[in-house]
Design a protein around this motif. Sequence first.
Motif, PDB file in Angstrom:
ATOM      1  N   TRP A 145       0.879  -1.185   0.000  1.00 31.77           N
ATOM      2  CA  TRP A 145       0.000   0.000   0.000  1.00 31.77           C
ATOM      3  C   TRP A 145       0.915   1.233   0.000  1.00 31.77           C
ATOM      4  N   ALA A 146       1.339   1.630  -1.192  1.00 27.81           N
ATOM      5  CA  ALA A 146       2.437   2.593  -1.317  1.00 27.81           C
ATOM      6  C   ALA A 146       1.948   4.031  -1.463  1.00 27.81           C
ATOM      7  N   GLN A 196       9.971   4.531   0.799  1.00 25.64           N
ATOM      8  CA  GLN A 196       8.840   3.707   0.365  1.00 25.64           C
ATOM      9  C   GLN A 196       9.286   2.266   0.379  1.00 25.64           C
ATOM     10  N   PRO A 197       8.943   1.519   1.452  1.00 23.98           N
ATOM     11  CA  PRO A 197       9.430   0.142   1.540  1.00 23.98           C
ATOM     12  C   PRO A 197       8.861  -0.728   0.423  1.00 23.98           C
ATOM     13  N   ASP A 198       9.620  -1.739   0.036  1.00 27.00           N
ATOM     14  CA  ASP A 198       9.117  -2.736  -0.912  1.00 27.00           C
ATOM     15  C   ASP A 198       8.507  -3.931  -0.159  1.00 27.00           C
ATOM     16  N   ILE A 199       8.477  -3.838   1.167  1.00 23.65           N
ATOM     17  CA  ILE A 199       7.946  -4.913   2.023  1.00 23.65           C
ATOM     18  C   ILE A 199       6.425  -5.018   1.815  1.00 23.65           C
ATOM     19  N   ASP A 200       5.911  -6.245   1.760  1.00 21.46           N
ATOM     20  CA  ASP A 200       4.468  -6.407   1.614  1.00 21.46           C
ATOM     21  C   ASP A 200       3.728  -5.857   2.839  1.00 21.46           C
ATOM     22  N   THR A 201       2.607  -5.208   2.576  1.00 25.34           N
ATOM     23  CA  THR A 201       1.681  -4.821   3.632  1.00 25.34           C
ATOM     24  C   THR A 201       1.100  -6.108   4.245  1.00 25.34           C
ATOM     25  N   SER A 252       2.396   4.204   8.294  1.00 24.83           N
ATOM     26  CA  SER A 252       3.064   4.117   6.982  1.00 24.83           C
ATOM     27  C   SER A 252       4.188   3.095   6.939  1.00 24.83           C
ATOM     28  N   LYS A 253       5.089   3.200   7.924  1.00 25.55           N
ATOM     29  CA  LYS A 253       6.267   2.343   7.893  1.00 25.55           C
ATOM     30  C   LYS A 253       6.009   1.047   8.653  1.00 25.55           C
ATOM     31  N   SER A 283       4.125  -1.014   6.306  1.00 25.36           N
ATOM     32  CA  SER A 283       4.388  -0.744   4.889  1.00 25.36           C
ATOM     33  C   SER A 283       3.089  -0.296   4.216  1.00 25.36           C
ATOM     34  N   ALA A 284       2.478   0.738   4.768  1.00 22.48           N
ATOM     35  CA  ALA A 284       1.181   1.215   4.291  1.00 22.48           C
ATOM     36  C   ALA A 284       1.222   2.740   4.143  1.00 22.48           C
ATOM     37  N   CYS A 285       2.234   3.197   3.442  1.00 20.20           N
ATOM     38  CA  CYS A 285       2.425   4.647   3.268  1.00 20.20           C
ATOM     39  C   CYS A 285       1.242   5.299   2.580  1.00 20.20           C
ATOM     40  N   GLY A 286       0.607   4.561   1.665  1.00 17.45           N
ATOM     41  CA  GLY A 286      -0.515   5.127   0.911  1.00 17.45           C
ATOM     42  C   GLY A 286      -1.814   5.181   1.678  1.00 17.45           C
ATOM     43  N   ALA A 287      -1.838   4.611   2.892  1.00 18.99           N
ATOM     44  CA  ALA A 287      -3.058   4.682   3.716  1.00 18.99           C
ATOM     45  C   ALA A 287      -3.296   6.112   4.182  1.00 18.99           C
TER      46      ALA A 287
END
Lengths: 414, 414
Positions: A74-75, B53-58, B248-249, B252-256
């Motif tokens: 969720w970027a 912006q992590p590449d880690i899965d949410t 966000s971090k 890994s949900a920066c777009g939330a």
Amino acid sequence: MLCLILQQNSTNRMPSVSNKGLEMPPSPIRKLTPYADKAKQEGKHIYHLNIGQPDIDTPQIMLDAIKNIDFKVWAYTPSEGTASYRGKLSSYYNKLGYAITPNDILVTNGGSEAITIAMQACINPGEEIIIPEPFYANYNGFACSAGIKIKPILSYIADGFALPPISEFEALITKNTKAIAICNPNNPTGYLYSRQELEALRDLCLKYDLFLLSDEAYREFCYDGREFISPMHLAGLEQHVIVLDTVSKRYSACGARLGCMITKNKEVWRTALKFAQARLSPPAVAQIAAEAAIDTPQSYFDAVKAEYTARRDVLVAGLNGIKGVYCPNPGGAFYVVAQLPIDDADSFCQWILEHFEYQNQTVMMAPASGFYSTSNAGRNEVRLAYVLNANDLNKALLCLEKGLEAYPGRTATA
Amino acid sequence: MLCLILQQNSTNRMPSVSNKGLEMPPSPIRKLTPYADKAKQEGKHIYHLNIGQPDIDTPQIMLDAIKNIDFKVWAYTPSEGTASYRGKLSSYYNKLGYAITPNDILVTNGGSEAITIAMQACINPGEEIIIPEPFYANYNGFACSAGIKIKPILSYIADGFALPPISEFEALITKNTKAIAICNPNNPTGYLYSRQELEALRDLCLKYDLFLLSDEAYREFCYDGREFISPMHLAGLEQHVIVLDTVSKRYSACGARLGCMITKNKEVWRTALKFAQARLSPPAVAQIAAEAAIDTPQSYFDAVKAEYTARRDVLVAGLNGIKGVYCPNPGGAFYVVAQLPIDDADSFCQWILEHFEYQNQTVMMAPASGFYSTSNAGRNEVRLAYVLNANDLNKALLCLEKGLEAYPGRTATA
């Protein structure tokens, strides 16, 4: 005594909040919430006419887009919004004749952020913006937050809240005036500005080189076959217009928190982008959903408009049928401002929640005082949102009528 | 000439943007994006080490919550966040020992809004906040937006960016000082503050009655078995601490775009609520998802921490293996600040995008200058986010090494 105070300070010291924080106005739409909560705890049913939260279903195509998300991360999106959403969104505006490109759009955290970014990008602390009042109450909060001054011009319920004469705007313009703002169709009055009124504003903005901020949150809601005109439709104003918009009302998606700012003025857009970059990104899922929502069929809007028209007719007729109440018939949005036979709407709106019930029901309204910046203006007015079905509206009207009869502060009726 | 200018003005008039807008700094993390876009158009592959912006899965539990939404109307939530989310969120913090109630939490549009609201609620325009630098670049933007002044205190790469001596803070305190801010673990340096350092800050805040803003966006990312300490853990500071946080971090949900502000100081909380009411509501779907995310199993975090630790080790060793490069080994977050053998990191970071490629690849970095408020500080430093896997990090390191060899502005190496 002084000694005691010093002693208290030393045992219970804490830093103080800012003056700006103290001056920040509470929301007139939400400030009575604690009284409503208490009334609910006491078992009363409350008809919420205070807030523009529609009960209309969000388009299915938009909800399906949420359920069908397929990302793994969720970027962040770009600070200005995704290329995909801005592209599709520009097609929505171009169907309306705005003649914009995706690069004229900056996607924001709700219409609220579009307003605050536009204010901050264009107006310095201490400078002025002229706004006809009553106006959307949170403009006061945004202006306080940005340190800018609102110069209000009264519009009158007797005129249906039409645009005040241009001469009154002109009289307020000083070297500190940077912009004029309108909300069209208007929140809180529901007034729909005519082409003639907008052209008069255009001429004024060109004469004095002012920005024209156009809050169009209620664009889709114009009734009785009347045409919506945006400053974007007027030639010559390309470098002056900043449209502020949101998906909140258009798709009954207030919780998406997705808006946008549109301007053809590249310097304004680039400046706004810096404010947008500081907060990184608008919400990602909302952009996916709002992009899908652009394909909402016209039949959805036709049905919604028919529903709101019917509700408006119920509400306006019902209000004018109550002794001493006057309410003009608005051409758009889903609000009315009504004048009540009362001493003070702040007191009345609190009283009807706190000390009144009719068949264990009562009504929550927004006192209009918070929508004025001139003190004491609109003291006997309330804003009502017709976001309930006609049946509930009728019950709310009955509560209001009975409440007005019982209210100790009622005045001689007209 | 003057005549010509006047003529241009009269044919092409437009109102000007605000001084604040002109002064607003562009994001050092995003300002090179046009050069990166151009490099991509030319077919170069770019390793993005510029942005967190992590590449880690949410977590799957969070994504499932989005897909399982069952509302019909995407409605506003309360301005302070839903009762349900705040309740569950308080349990997350109480497991960490914060001893808070849901009423101490105000949910925000990302951590960004938590910072701006806290600044505006506590600090008047013209007043000052002391922040060790380098600091998160957007603090400059938020302070500019709020009209407050950041008083920086240099921390040094040679000390691994440890907290500067308290005497340096004390020397900066004036009657205009309202707060100190820290980011822990630190963005951009990755430095993890010790209990001793935090206790020293506590004593200072109590002595001068200052707010302590604690940005804890990277709380979950502490390495090598080191303990995370928050000012919330320190007795006596209850009325002074404001925690600023984000999902966000953590997930890994920066777009939330979902954050929160936490304070036990009720006056601050109530003041912050007025700013929150003006913008109505934080995003609804994000709150549903973040509430579900609180049940993310510990194994998720263990795996993520192991992954970041491995990446940090690759990056730090790789950087220190390049001639003339120095990078301390940070205890947390997922950034490092490295010193490069170059004249100017702004020029270098643009050059390596615009004029360099190694096997058709290059690397995007954030010049550290934007993370300093002291001019000319950190001119030969860059911030690197280790948000790529170890294989890509090694390729990015090779690009950097080759780029440094080819860069016309390289300096004598150490």
